[in-house]
Design a protein around this motif. Structure first.
Motif, PDB file in Angstrom:
ATOM      1  N   ILE A  61       1.083  -1.482  -0.002  1.00 31.00           N
ATOM      2  CA  ILE A  61      -0.245  -0.183  -0.172  1.00 31.00           C
ATOM      3  C   ILE A  61       1.010   1.152  -0.202  1.00 31.00           C
ATOM      4  N   PHE A  62       2.255   1.101   1.081  1.00 31.20           N
ATOM      5  CA  PHE A  62       2.678   2.438   0.812  1.00 31.20           C
ATOM      6  C   PHE A  62       3.437   2.753  -0.320  1.00 31.20           C
ATOM      7  N   ILE A  63       3.705   1.732  -0.969  1.00 35.11           N
ATOM      8  CA  ILE A  63       4.435   1.473  -2.331  1.00 35.11           C
ATOM      9  C   ILE A  63       3.970   2.458  -3.310  1.00 35.11           C
ATOM     10  N   LEU A  64       2.664   1.722  -3.901  1.00 34.21           N
ATOM     11  CA  LEU A  64       1.976   2.199  -4.525  1.00 34.21           C
ATOM     12  C   LEU A  64       1.331   3.470  -4.396  1.00 34.21           C
ATOM     13  N   SER A  65       1.313   3.967  -3.293  1.00 26.83           N
ATOM     14  CA  SER A  65       0.567   4.996  -2.895  1.00 26.83           C
ATOM     15  C   SER A  65       1.557   6.628  -3.165  1.00 26.83           C
ATOM     16  N   ILE A  66       2.849   6.111  -2.807  1.00 28.62           N
ATOM     17  CA  ILE A  66       4.074   7.129  -3.644  1.00 28.62           C
ATOM     18  C   ILE A  66       4.296   6.443  -5.374  1.00 28.62           C
ATOM     19  N   LEU A  67       3.901   5.417  -5.566  1.00 26.73           N
ATOM     20  CA  LEU A  67       4.028   5.499  -7.342  1.00 26.73           C
ATOM     21  C   LEU A  67       3.192   6.071  -7.948  1.00 26.73           C
ATOM     22  N   PHE A  68       2.173   6.011  -7.272  1.00 31.24           N
ATOM     23  CA  PHE A  68       0.242   6.928  -8.297  1.00 31.24           C
ATOM     24  C   PHE A  68       1.063   7.895  -7.827  1.00 31.24           C
ATOM     25  N   SER A  69       1.956   9.029  -7.225  1.00 26.99           N
ATOM     26  CA  SER A  69       2.001  10.095  -6.327  1.00 26.99           C
ATOM     27  C   SER A  69       3.161  10.730  -7.410  1.00 26.99           C
ATOM     28  N   LEU A  70       3.509   9.752  -7.921  1.00 26.08           N
ATOM     29  CA  LEU A  70       4.799  10.309  -8.628  1.00 26.08           C
ATOM     30  C   LEU A  70       4.596  10.409 -10.418  1.00 26.08           C
ATOM     31  N   ILE A  71       3.489   9.129 -11.222  1.00 28.68           N
ATOM     32  CA  ILE A  71       3.781   8.727 -12.071  1.00 28.68           C
ATOM     33  C   ILE A  71       2.144   9.175 -12.932  1.00 28.68           C
TER      34      ILE A  71
END
Length: 492
Positions: free
Chosen positions: A482-492
């Motif tokens: 969840i934390f990885i996806l939250s950062i990923l979808f904030s960047l891409i």
């Protein structure tokens, strides 16, 4: 209106929480905040909207704490004036908003100048940034999972069946997807999309609920007695321990039901009674009953000068077989976090400041294993999960909810047991001094509850479960994802 939408959104979401108004609100209550946040023009505006939303959400969810802090505790303990309790409530709510600021942080990554904003990226960002905030609420000295979006669905039995695979964050993500679609769909089509989406979800919920198997008792079922003591707090917290014993003595001496285990609430006594005459009387009652007992009262390690909030497990001979010490203590009431900063709030101490326990050992009952946790701990999935991993075949929680005069508080606390049961596919029993005392099956169905604020007892048949769910095994992986996806979808 620019700053009114987050407040309206927070209030509506709080009203969807257990015991408040209508859970149905949760499917669109977050949308005004999501929409308003996406339209913010700068860093400070986004920060203020996070504050307005989260503060109004937690205030509306936990409004029942106001009489507890301003009236109930001051009148019983006489240690601080009511107005201090009221002021402290508003500070407490502010502390509970802190995890939500990760949405603001991730928003600064997402709403950068080079960002190309579209429907899909907005939906993914909004969903997983909020999901990350709810994950953060499980960690730290001020951890508290009340007000999670998933809480609103504790009675949606069909939808709950995704929880053994994803944990409650799966429900939160579903709720956020629906709210995001409503928020970012063109206004002329918004109502249509909302009706279709919510209609399909409720159809799925109904269908799955109807397809679930009926309650089936397996051959190894354990028969358990529960005792809701209903001792008033002013009696419990008086200097005379005998007053508490007199309140429950008749039941303890006449408990002749042929069961395997008797469970009493947390803090039946508020002092360590192990060297008292009361303890000897209780030991004799245990021998006569010919069953194992669980009873909550504080214990003291005089050598180390440490106090614990404990659940005492007795065998049939009246001997202490195991003591479980509460691992997750209530900030300010049972433990003082960051003492150098918050020393001025030590007046909230109920009896003693306790040392947190560290042991998650299971208890043995004949050929079966189970666990016991104490009150506030049911808010944290990691605790039940650790017990199940250590072999617990059913879950028990004991609680002292006598401070809460309003049923909303009792419902919100008991609803957490629904999620602990379904996450691990284990029967869950909660025993409280004033309620709610009841049993929840492995599908999250509330099988039976006792009337609140009554002196009552009941026998429950508890099925034994041994298999671990996907969530029980891999919850840590899900949290990291969840934390990885939250950062990923904030960047891409």
């Amino acid at each position: 209106m620019n700053y009114l939408l987050p407040i309206i959104s927070g209030v509506l979401t709080g009203l969807a929480m257990p015991g408040n108004l209508f859970s149905f609100l949760i499917w669109f209550s977050v949308a005004p905040f999501i929409y308003s946040f996406s339209k913010s023009k700068g860093t400070l505006e986004r920060l203020l909207k996070i504050f307005l939303y989260s503060y109004s959400l937690m205030t509306t969810t936990l409004w029942w704490e106001i009489p507890v802090l301003s009236k109930n505790i001051p009148e019983v303990l006489n240690t601080f004036p009511g107005y201090l309790g009221l002021l402290s409530f508003f500070l407490l709510v502010f502390i509970l908003t802190l995890p939500y600021y990760i949405i603001w942080f991730l928003g600064e990554l997402y709403f950068r100048k080079s960002r190309v904003v579209n429907f899909k990226s907005l939906l993914l960002f909004s969903t997983f940034s909020y999901a990350a905030a709810e994950m953060l609420k499980e960690f730290g000295d001020f951890a508290f999972t009340g007000g999670n979006l998933s809480d609103a669905l504790y009675q949606h039995i069909g939808l709950l069946q995704i929880v053994p695979f994803t944990g409650t964050i799966g429900l939160t993500i579903l709720i956020l997807i629906v709210n995001s679609v409503i928020a970012f769909t063109p206004e002329r089509e918004r109502i249509k999309y909302a009706i279709v989406l919510i209609g399909v979800i409720y159809l799925i919920n109904f269908t799955i609920t109807e397809k679930l198997p009926l309650k089936v008792m397996n051959k190894n079922a354990v028969k358990v007695s529960v005792f809701q003591t209903n001792v008033p707090q002013e009696v419990k917290y008086s200097d005379n321990t005998w007053n508490s014993y007199v309140e429950i003595s008749n039941y303890l001496q006449e408990n002749n039901d042929k069961t395997d285990l008797l469970i009493l609430p947390e803090a039946v006594f508020i002092k360590d009674i192990r060297d008292s005459d009361i303890f000897k009387i209780i030991q004799e009652a245990i021998k006569i009953s010919n069953k194992n007992w669980i009873m909550g009262f504080p214990t003291v390690d005089y050598k180390k000068r440490k106090f614990y909030n404990s659940a005492i497990y007795f065998n049939k001979n009246g001997e202490i077989e195991k003591i479980y010490n509460k691992t997750k203590l209530v900030p300010f009431a049972e433990v003082l976090p960051y003492e150098s900063i918050f020393k001025m709030f030590s007046f909230f101490k109920l009896v003693n400041y306790y040392t947190p326990g560290t042991d998650y050992s299971v208890l043995k009952l004949n050929d079966n294993k189970f666990s016991v946790q104490i009150c506030f701990e049911t808010y944290f999935p990691s605790i039940s999960r650790k017990f199940v991993k250590n072999g617990a075949e059913f879950l028990v929680a004991i609680s002292n909810d006598g401070w809460f005069n309003n049923k909303t508080a009792l419902i919100q606390h008991f609803s957490k047991g629904v999620f602990r049961a379904i996450e691990n596919r284990r029967t869950f029993i909660q025993v409280s001094n004033t309620g709610i005392t009841g049993i929840i099956d492995k599908y999250g169905r509330i099988i039976e509850t006792l009337p609140i604020k009554t002196y009552a007892n009941q026998n429950f048949y508890v099925p034994i479960e041994k298999k671990e769910t996907l969530y029980t095994k891999y919850a840590d992986v899900i949290i990291v994802l969840i934390f990885i996806l939250s950062i990923l979808f904030s960047l891409i």
